[in-house]
Design a protein around this motif. Structure first.
Motif, short mmCIF file in Angstrom:
data_model
loop_
_atom_site.label_atom_id
_atom_site.label_comp_id
_atom_site.label_asym_id
_atom_site.label_seq_id
_atom_site.Cartn_x
_atom_site.Cartn_y
_atom_site.Cartn_z
N LEU A 54 0.81 -1.22 0.00
CA LEU A 54 0.00 0.00 0.00
C LEU A 54 0.85 1.28 0.00
O LEU A 54 0.33 2.36 -0.32
N TYR A 57 0.77 1.56 -3.67
CA TYR A 57 -0.57 1.53 -4.27
C TYR A 57 -1.62 1.76 -3.19
O TYR A 57 -2.36 0.83 -2.80
N PRO A 58 -1.72 2.97 -2.66
CA PRO A 58 -2.64 3.24 -1.54
C PRO A 58 -4.11 3.06 -1.90
O PRO A 58 -4.94 2.88 -1.01
N ASN A 59 -4.45 3.10 -3.19
CA ASN A 59 -5.85 2.97 -3.60
C ASN A 59 -6.15 1.61 -4.24
O ASN A 59 -7.12 1.48 -4.99
N TYR A 60 -5.30 0.64 -3.94
CA TYR A 60 -5.59 -0.74 -4.34
C TYR A 60 -6.58 -1.25 -3.30
O TYR A 60 -6.23 -1.84 -2.28
N HIS A 61 -7.88 -1.04 -3.55
CA HIS A 61 -8.90 -1.23 -2.52
C HIS A 61 -9.06 -2.69 -2.07
O HIS A 61 -9.42 -2.95 -0.92
N ARG A 64 -6.42 -3.16 0.66
CA ARG A 64 -6.74 -2.46 1.92
C ARG A 64 -7.95 -3.10 2.61
O ARG A 64 -7.98 -3.23 3.83
N GLU A 83 -9.37 1.38 8.21
CA GLU A 83 -9.07 0.97 6.84
C GLU A 83 -10.35 0.83 6.01
O GLU A 83 -10.40 1.23 4.84
#
Length: 416
Positions: A54, A57-61, A64, A83
């Protein structure tokens, strides 16, 4: 072999970039490995890997959301909530994430928050049956079962084939059925000496917030005579996981004890176990006190229990025990049972001993019973059938035995 190579590759990659603060590998491959680790009792390592991915890739939902789910599994509900909230603010139409986030609130004993989340989820996913199911769960947890039932009925009007909702509605209606009437008929057939003995039971049960109350009329036809006994049973709740059994009964027939009474405490234990300890008192020509206790174990759809009775007497105490097994179907009203026991107990053989208590309670006896219990589709009607055989010593001819063949049918009706 392929999985092993993937894991080795990922570990080497992780070591290589140990000094890095940003992930530089393939996120899909790394996610696959982390999932395997999470399901293979390597939860902390998997969470570290997911957090590392993450960073890049913080928006790799999916990653998360799965990370939040692992936190929830571990009981870290606030970390999971943080989260889940991040994902849902970015992508509010993710059904799987809404479900996991609401369950996280329910598991953390926060049904009010869970209910608020279901209402928010329904703005983005109108009339979704899975969200409505969780809304009913939250309402039920808030001790608002009537509202929960209404939610389920509304959901089924729009989604009539949603199986989980249909099953929950049946369970909830059963919970809201505070009254039960029941009838049982049984017969014992003896291989010699005695004529058939008939037993009938009529009962009324009222569920209250303090526990259930059972009023019973027992009618027996034996020795060419018919008699009745009136009983009341109560199951008061004392604390979470702890409840009691209280009993009192009277009769003016020689077929029953003049007075019977009893008390027992039941305690839930960790890992699906439960235990109880208590006594029974039966007043015949003299009063007989029986001490009893049980240990039970729930394992998935199986239930095992052992109950023992100890009756003090001369020249020694009498002991009996029964090992029971139940295999449950769709709920607690549907099961198959097996009982195997040895020893004689006046608690299980309720009739007047005519002053021969010390002799009779030391009789040798063995038994084997099979039972099948099932309910109607709406759980309003419950039926049961039982058949068994006992090998019992004859009281007036010690060392000689007869066979007893037992059959019974029961019916209960639940209503508001």
């Amino acid at each position: 072999m392929k999985t092993l190579l993937i894991i080795l590759s990922f570990l080497i990659s992780t070591i290589s970039f140990a000094q890095e603060t940003i992930f530089k590998g393939n996120p899909d491959t790394a996610f696959e490995v982390a999932r395997k680790m999470a399901f293979n009792k390597q939860r902390e390592q998997a969470q570290d890997s997911l957090l590392f991915i993450l960073t890049k890739y913080p928006n790799y939902h999916d990653i998360r959301s799965f990370l939040a789910t692992t936190y929830s599994w571990d009981g870290h509900y606030q970390k999971a909530k943080k989260e889940f909230d991040y994902v849902l603010k970015k992508s509010p139409k993710r059904l799987d994430t809404w479900q996991a986030a609401i369950k996280n609130e329910l598991w953390s004993s926060a049904p009010t928050s869970a209910l608020q989340m279901t209402n928010e989820a329904l703005k983005h996913l109108p009339n979704n049956p899975d969200i409505l199911y969780l809304k009913a769960s939250a309402q039920d947890n808030l001790n608002r079962p009537e509202e929960a039932l209404k939610t389920l009925e509304n959901s089924l009007a729009l989604n009539p084939n949603h199986e989980k909702t249909k099953a929950y509605k049946i369970s909830l209606k059963n919970k809201l059925s505070l009254n039960t009437i029941g009838f049982k008929a049984a017969v014992d057939l003896y291989s010699e000496v005695f004529d058939p003995m008939q037993y009938y039971l009529l009962k009324y049960i009222r569920a209250t917030k303090y526990g259930s109350i059972h009023g019973k009329i027992n009618i027996n036809h034996r020795f060419q005579s018919t008699g009745a006994q009136f009983e009341i049973d109560m199951y008061p709740r004392i604390a979470n996981g702890l409840y009691a059994y209280l009993n009192f009964g009277v009769s003016n027939s020689f077929l029953f004890p003049d007075i019977r009474y009893g008390a027992e405490l039941h305690q839930s234990l960790p890992k699906g176990f439960e235990a109880s300890l208590g006594f029974r008192g039966l007043k015949f020509s003299t009063t007989t006190i029986i001490y009893t206790g049980s240990i039970g174990w729930y394992n998935k759809n199986n239930y095992w229990s052992f109950r023992s009775y100890v009756t003090p007497g001369e020249p020694s105490a009498s002991m009996s025990g029964t090992l029971s097994f139940r295999k449950y179907g769709r709920d607690a009203n549907n099961f198959f049972s097996i009982d195997v026991g040895a020893g004689f107990s006046p608690e299980e053989n309720r009739f007047n001993f005519g002053g021969n208590e010390n002799t009779i309670i030391n009789l040798q006896s063995q038994k084997f019973n099979l039972g099948y219990y099932f309910s109607s589709k709406n759980n309003n009607n419950l039926w049961g059938a039982q058949a068994g055989v006992s090998h019992q010593e004859i009281s007036f001819n010690p060392g000689s035995y007869f066979w007893i063949y037992s059959f019974s049918l029961s019916w209960d009706f639940l209503f508001k």
